[in-house]
Design a protein around this motif. Structure first.
Motif, short mmCIF file in Angstrom:
data_model
loop_
_atom_site.label_atom_id
_atom_site.label_comp_id
_atom_site.label_asym_id
_atom_site.label_seq_id
_atom_site.Cartn_x
_atom_site.Cartn_y
_atom_site.Cartn_z
N LEU A 170 0.73 -1.14 -0.04
CA LEU A 170 0.08 -0.03 -0.03
C LEU A 170 0.75 1.03 -0.02
N ALA A 171 0.76 2.07 -1.00
CA ALA A 171 1.31 3.32 -1.15
C ALA A 171 0.81 4.30 -0.21
N GLN A 172 -0.57 4.35 -0.01
CA GLN A 172 -1.45 5.13 0.76
C GLN A 172 -2.57 4.49 1.50
N VAL A 173 -2.85 5.13 2.48
CA VAL A 173 -4.17 4.39 3.50
C VAL A 173 -5.44 4.55 2.36
N PRO A 174 -5.96 3.18 2.28
CA PRO A 174 -7.01 3.11 1.15
C PRO A 174 -8.22 4.01 1.49
N GLU A 175 -8.82 4.58 0.34
CA GLU A 175 -9.96 5.41 0.73
C GLU A 175 -11.14 4.60 1.31
N ALA A 176 -11.06 3.33 0.74
CA ALA A 176 -12.13 2.38 1.12
C ALA A 176 -12.62 2.23 2.58
#
Length: 236
Positions: A170-176
């Motif tokens: 993961l490159a970012q915290v998932p928007e989901a």
């Protein structure tokens, strides 16, 4: 029936003579296959096949519709799961970890009774969108895969309390994850995070523990203070 560590290379005939058994433990043996006859054990509520050498499962496993406890399939050599697993709608715990699966079948979303799903170290690069239909799910453990994102449908996991995403891509915290009302523990250790979004404080109101260790992400002091002020432990 408990045949744990019995040195088995095949399921013995005595198993099929006990078709009224509620629990069948075949863990820690050397089983390479599971006969289709498993479908006749329709009174089973828990089935433990963990720590064997299974390379596949028969579709007949989906006939065990009384399974409402645990199904352990972890630590085998499974490369796919039968689509018939979706028929196990009363099952509450499923562990498929440590198998070279690569993917989870869409039918996993039909397992409406699941409270805990473990799929660690399965070589997963993505998750089926159907996962969002598991509205009773409280724990989801996905450590050691290759996930770079989560499907938007994860927002449907309104009962989720614990989410383990350690050791993914993961490159970012998932928007989901935005807006999950009961998420208490979020483990993001050892990913590729560079930033931590400020919506974590606003949209994860129940968050008690956020683990960001072994990432390069910088956490803004304002966000850190807001989380800690409400009692959330942040590890970084």
């Amino acid at each position: 029936m408990n045949l744990w560590r019995a040195g088995l290379t095949r399921v013995p005939e005595q198993v099929w003579e006990h078709r009224e058994s509620r629990v069948l433990i075949l863990a820690d043996n050397a089983l390479t296959s599971l006969p289709p006859r498993i479908g006749r054990m329709r009174r089973l509520r828990t089935l433990d096949l963990g720590h064997n050498a299974l390379t596949s499962l028969p579709e007949e496993i989906g006939e065990l519709t009384d399974l409402d406890g645990c199904l352990y399939l972890h630590d085998n050599r499974l490369t796919a799961l039968p689509r018939s697993l979706g028929r196990l709608r009363s099952l509450t715990y499923l562990n498929v970890g440590d198998n070279p699966l690569g993917t989870l079948p869409e039918e996993v979303g039909d397992m409406a009774g699941l409270v805990e799903l473990r799929a660690q170290r399965c070589g997963l690069r993505e998750l089926p969108a159907s996962l969002g239909r598991l509205t009773a799910l409280r724990e989801l453990r996905l450590r050691g895969n290759a996930l770079a994102s989560l499907p938007a449908a994860v927002r449907g996991l309104r009962e989720l309390r614990e989410l383990e995403l350690r050791e993914n891509a993961l490159a970012q915290v998932p928007e989901a994850l935005r807006g999950l009302p009961r998420l208490r523990r979020l483990d993001l250790r050892a990913n590729r995070l560079r930033t931590v979004p400020d919506w974590l404080e606003r949209e994860l109101p129940a968050l008690e523990k956020l683990d960001l260790r072994w990432n390069e992400a910088a956490v803004e002091s304002k966000l850190l203070e807001a989380l800690e002020r409400r009692g959330c432990v942040v590890l970084r």
